[in-house]
Design a protein around this motif. Structure first.
Motif, short mmCIF file in Angstrom:
data_model
loop_
_atom_site.label_atom_id
_atom_site.label_comp_id
_atom_site.label_asym_id
_atom_site.label_seq_id
_atom_site.Cartn_x
_atom_site.Cartn_y
_atom_site.Cartn_z
N GLU A 1 0.84 -1.20 0.00
CA GLU A 1 0.00 0.00 0.00
C GLU A 1 0.87 1.26 0.00
N PHE A 2 1.93 1.24 0.80
CA PHE A 2 2.81 2.40 0.86
C PHE A 2 3.51 2.61 -0.48
N GLN B 1 1.73 4.66 -3.07
CA GLN B 1 1.44 6.06 -2.79
C GLN B 1 2.15 6.98 -3.79
#
Length: 302
Positions: free
Chosen positions: A227-228, A231
């Motif tokens: 998920e990071f 970004q």
């Protein structure tokens, strides 16, 4: 586990594009050559070596044979010669490692690393440090290592050198140091040759002891890392990025794990491991696009 010996490995075959771009930006900074000259004048290389010799326990085949053999295996896999010296320093409550010495590099790991990591995991952490030698970037890495002390020395002089730090060179240096971790993490994975081992090391570096590494913990960490990595950092305020990356006490393991997983998921890691000519950079299956790289490199205007 039978690991492939990567004879003839060229660091450019696994170099992260963020690392490459950040180093190019650093090398263009005014005052870098003068700072390197001052480091030589102060004899920083020799002082750092003396510090380890006088404060830490040198690892030998006799006193810690398994730990020493792990270093030998790491350097054999990554094709690094001669073997750097290895030192053990006191526990700090979390895993720490470092490498210093341009002419004669030495690696330091703390007691926590030796106690928290098994042999496979030590391959990763040692590979991460050996990567600095492999890339031949020790001079810049050492500059970042001593910058806090060097800044105080320079600010007390009347040579006008202290102002160079305020001009952004220090930020460019720390930016590169952060980006260089991505390359070092790839080298660590090439040393241990197991993404699960690499993941467990990064979780432990975050401060979580091995007894807490349950399947749910690891799976949720991987989800968080992916998920990071998805970004878009262009949306983050530039000052926030600067304050974040210059906080040297933060290991940024989630970010690093995300970048490492991208490399593995793209197939580029497997392609490199299976490649016969390791001196040739393989074409990336899906690398970081220029737009993605721009998002991480927040010092391009300095």
């Amino acid at each position: 586990m039978q690991r492939k010996i990567l004879t003839g490995l060229n660091s450019q075959t696994y170099e992260h594009p963020f690392d490459r771009k950040a180093l190019a930006s650093l090398q263009k900074m005014p005052g870098v050559s003068l700072l390197l000259k001052k480091i030589n004048e102060y004899g920083i290389d020799r002082l750092l070596r003396i510090q380890s010799l006088g404060s830490s326990i040198r690892i030998t085949p006799r006193n810690f044979p398994q730990l020493h053999q792990t270093l030998v295996e790491t350097c054999e896999i990554l094709d690094v010669n001669p073997l750097p010296e290895l030192y053990l320093f006191r526990a700090t409550g979390h895993i720490e490692s470092y490498i210093v010495g341009v002419e004669k590099p030495l690696i330091g790991i703390n007691l926590d690393a030796m106690e928290w990591l098994d042999t496979d995991e030590l391959l990763y952490i040692l590979g991460h440090e050996v990567a600095r030698i492999k890339s031949q970037h020790m001079v810049y890495h050492q500059m970042a290592f001593v910058m806090p002390t060097l800044k105080n020395l320079l600010s007390s002089t009347t040579l006008g050198v202290g102002g160079l730090v305020a001009s952004g060179m220090e930020l460019a240096l720390y930016n590169w140091q952060m980006m260089a971790r991505f390359t070092a993490d790839r080298a660590g994975l090439l040393a241990c040759q197991d993404i699960n081992v690499a993941t467990s090391v990064l979780i432990k570096v975050a401060g979580l002891p091995g007894e807490y590494l349950t399947t749910p913990v690891i799976e949720d960490f991987l989800t968080q890392a992916r998920e990071f990595a998805s970004q878009n950092l262009d949306s983050a305020d530039r000052v926030t990025k600067i304050l974040s990356y210059t906080e040297s006490g933060l290991p940024w393991v989630v970010m690093r794990a995300g970048e490492l997983l991208k490399w593995v998921d793209s197939g580029d890691y497997d392609k490199l491991i299976q490649q016969k000519d390791l001196n040739t950079t393989p074409e990336p299956t899906q690398g970081n696009t220029p737009e993605e790289t721009e998002g991480w490199n927040f010092l391009t205007s300095w």
